[in-house]
Design a protein around this motif. Sequence first.
Motif, short mmCIF file in Angstrom:
data_model
loop_
_atom_site.label_atom_id
_atom_site.label_comp_id
_atom_site.label_asym_id
_atom_site.label_seq_id
_atom_site.Cartn_x
_atom_site.Cartn_y
_atom_site.Cartn_z
N ASP B 322 -59.06 56.05 134.98
CA ASP B 322 -60.12 55.88 135.97
C ASP B 322 -59.66 56.47 137.30
N LEU B 323 -60.10 57.67 137.58
CA LEU B 323 -59.64 58.36 138.79
C LEU B 323 -60.15 57.66 140.05
N ASN B 324 -61.35 57.12 139.97
CA ASN B 324 -61.87 56.37 141.12
C ASN B 324 -60.94 55.20 141.46
N LEU B 326 -57.72 55.12 140.76
CA LEU B 326 -56.47 55.69 141.28
C LEU B 326 -56.59 56.00 142.78
#
Lengths: 631, 350
Positions: B322-324, B326
């Motif tokens: 989940d880049l959001n 990160l």
Amino acid sequence: MTTAVANSPVTDRALPPGAPDAVVMRFAGDSGDGIQLTGSQFTLSTALAGNDLATFPDFPAEIRAPQGTTFGVSAFQINFGSTSIETAGDIPDVLMAMNPAALKVNLAALRPGGLIIADTGAFDERNLEKAEYASNPLEDSSLAPYQVVALDISRLTLDAVKPLGLSNRDGLRCKAMWALGLALWMFDRDRQPLIDALQAKFGSKSDKLVAANVAALNAGHVYGETAEIGTPLKQVRVAPAEMAPGLYRTVTGGETIALGLVAGSQLAGLPLFLGSYPITPASQILHYLARLKEYDVTTFQAEDEIAAICSAIGASYAGQLGVTTSSGPGVALKGEALGLAIMSELPLVVVNSQRGGPSTGLPTKTEQSDLYQAIYGRNGDAPLVVIASRSPSDCFDAAIEAVRLAVEFMTPVILLTDGYITNAAEPWCIPDLTTHQAFPVEFSTEVPTEGRINPYQRDPQTLKRLWIKPGTPGLTHRIGGIEKGFGTGEISYDAANHQKMTDTRKAKIDGIANFIPEQEVSLGESRGKLAVVGWGSTYGAIQQAVRRVRARGGDVSHIHVRHLWPLPRNLGALLKNYDRILVPELNTGQLKTVLRDQFLVDAQPLNKVSGQPFKIAEIEVAIEQVLATRS
Amino acid sequence: MNVLPQFSPADFASDQEVRWCPGCGDYSILKSVQRTLSQIGARPENTVCISGIGCSSRFPYYVETYGYHTIHGRAPAIATGVKLANPELDVWIVTGDGDGLSIGGNHMLHLLRRNLDCQVLLFNNEIYGLTKGQYSPTSRFGTRSPSTPFGSLDQPLNPCGFALGAGARFVARSYDLAQTKTPEILARAHAHRGTSFVEIYSNCIVFNNAAFEKFAGKKAASDSQLWLETGKPMLFADGAKGLRLDREAMTLEVVAMADQDPKAAGILVHDETNKTIARLLIEMPFGDFPVALGIIYCDPTPAFDGAVTEQNRTVAAGKTRDLNALLRKGDTWSVDAAESSLPVEAEPLQ
């Protein structure tokens, strides 16, 4: 023994009077003193206090330069305030000098009347001699224009950590933490988040180390609390800044480039491959990405700069997003491979974290002198895309844009950043990635019904060629650095074909101007007496300088160029709306020359190559001078 | 049980006109490779030939697979990116003595020590052909060439010795005209997991003609070629001569067999995992000794690309992508709309 001396005839206030809008503080000491760690901890505390901020880590290239020497001085400057902060500040208000050399190197920058907090414990004969002081500046009258608080921080730190049984040497390593404690008191900050951060950073290594640092931090804070009234040590509160609503964190450009590259690869739907070779100041992008394996990131530390870019080209050829990160000298080595990427028309992102040049130059100092290299620095007619980021937070969007242009046009893109942006920190309003427009890549898989595939078959709008992954049945083909036939993709030495392919490669890159935003005016009007045109990390200084002159009624606007090649399609017309054009750059006039060449405009340079960013005042003065002269 | 190849050698010939000089040794090697690809059941779409610059590096254009003709000396680096990006691809690096050992020597060194799973075919003609005849790093001492009209003054590099020193786990040697043996060696090279280094002597008919005639010529072949086969005694000259180890001096010696039993005569039995003997075989001076050919050394160890893939997989296992999330990791603070629009009261505390 501690002494607090107020000897300033200039003012009784070390800091700007009242509740200051902004304070510039500079920590300085030996490169082994932990100044950068102290600075980053103070930055965290500043951010959590709700101030806007910008930092400037300024350190020597040597890891541990000889102790006490002027060339071994490491400094960290932070500008924080209740208003919009866009640079690390022209002139420090407070200087924390951990030894004579730190005082010597940084004194000239300090505001007259500014506050010096010095560690008398480090002002011994040996250190004074190393800093080439004939007499102790804390004891003679040379610091009369400033306010001086001279404390034996070394002794106070050793006293604080004594119960933990540390050696003198280890104990003294906590003295920057003591100074940080005092700084936290001065600006009425909460200590707990930093104690938590210290625990998180060193807790796994040694409880004793954490305990010693926390003890020193607390002791510095207590010292401030119990300091006698009448000394220049005063507590000041800088109000939180008005910032747009949202969730914030502090970031350095190194971090946001890494995050932006990952975001870009996700928006493109591609795994990311970074081929890189360690080089200051770009290495931290490699370090950061090396930890993000769960995001389909592969990092490869190659044997040299050439192998780094070549491995990235190989990865792009195989269908991933190839990226390489470096600095000027490394990019010079990558030149031939960049030509290959241009010739084979593969996507590639090259991040150049610029530093002082030429040759090894000033590895840890900032400069913008690789613009010519980025735009022109290859054999043959070899156009590619060049964009620049303007601040640590902007690096995120700039990296996404670099990825987008690379995959949408099958071209190498050079993303220019610099040592200042890479290392500096600022608050970042964290974006919501789900709102970003995706640009998914489609690989060619369709086998032609007759004849063989032409891998150089082009999209009529963008002129990009097909991207065919090896492994795709029925589409085997050969590419390479030799000129290709326009209609076949096979080797061709035909004269007319080379003309056509050269023209096509140029037209493809030129045409990107139709797919990037038009140039906007960052501040001011779209016509008038003077446009100040900048690119990259000079954004903050130019913005503030233009704002100040405009506040006094000056007719000046700020234009900041992100897309440096191709240039925005309206830029030429826009520039012609102004009587004068001033181009401040940390080089000897590179964008100035490009603008003159591209638009036949009388762009005037404002240049600085001292390894330091522009001061706002330097640009302000130049603007006033231009406005004062008759055109 | 034999499985019929799906693709014939002719299927691996591209429609491009081969542009080597008539009589060039590279033609024979091309045939050997096309035959090998057919025999091992290679699929054109999964095969990638990557080359640098030089006569040998034109090779990818002539093979009906994916091909990338890159820049001088850098094929190993490009190949590393290709293989790490897609370990399923079968990667063949084609290079020469100048490309692979002079301008690209550094990349070759690191490719070999990393042990990327690929084949390196180094066509050694002991000369720069494409630039018209200058001496190369494998040219013999005293070579007269346009750039060394009075003879070269530097000692030549031994490619197999270089490979072994760099940590190669598969080192083999053949020559252009050995069209039966070469495909056997290449099939083994292909089967080997890791970097397989194969030096193939190739006659440059224009600039260095007959450089290998003394051992590759028809008359000389039997007496001067030692074809190694693991588990078999090291005999040559139709069994009339053999190699023995002088255990005192740690050197090899040629023994005349005279109907002796090889074992009784102390003839060495080839063990392709023995690096010490491999070193001696590679470096025995031609003239007094035969030329060692075949698979000189093969001792597999895990390949680099597999290790990278495995580490990527293990480290990523169980972590969210989940880049959001990160972006929001670490110390964050939030400014809400009400707060941000209100000026904050602030005073100095003392």
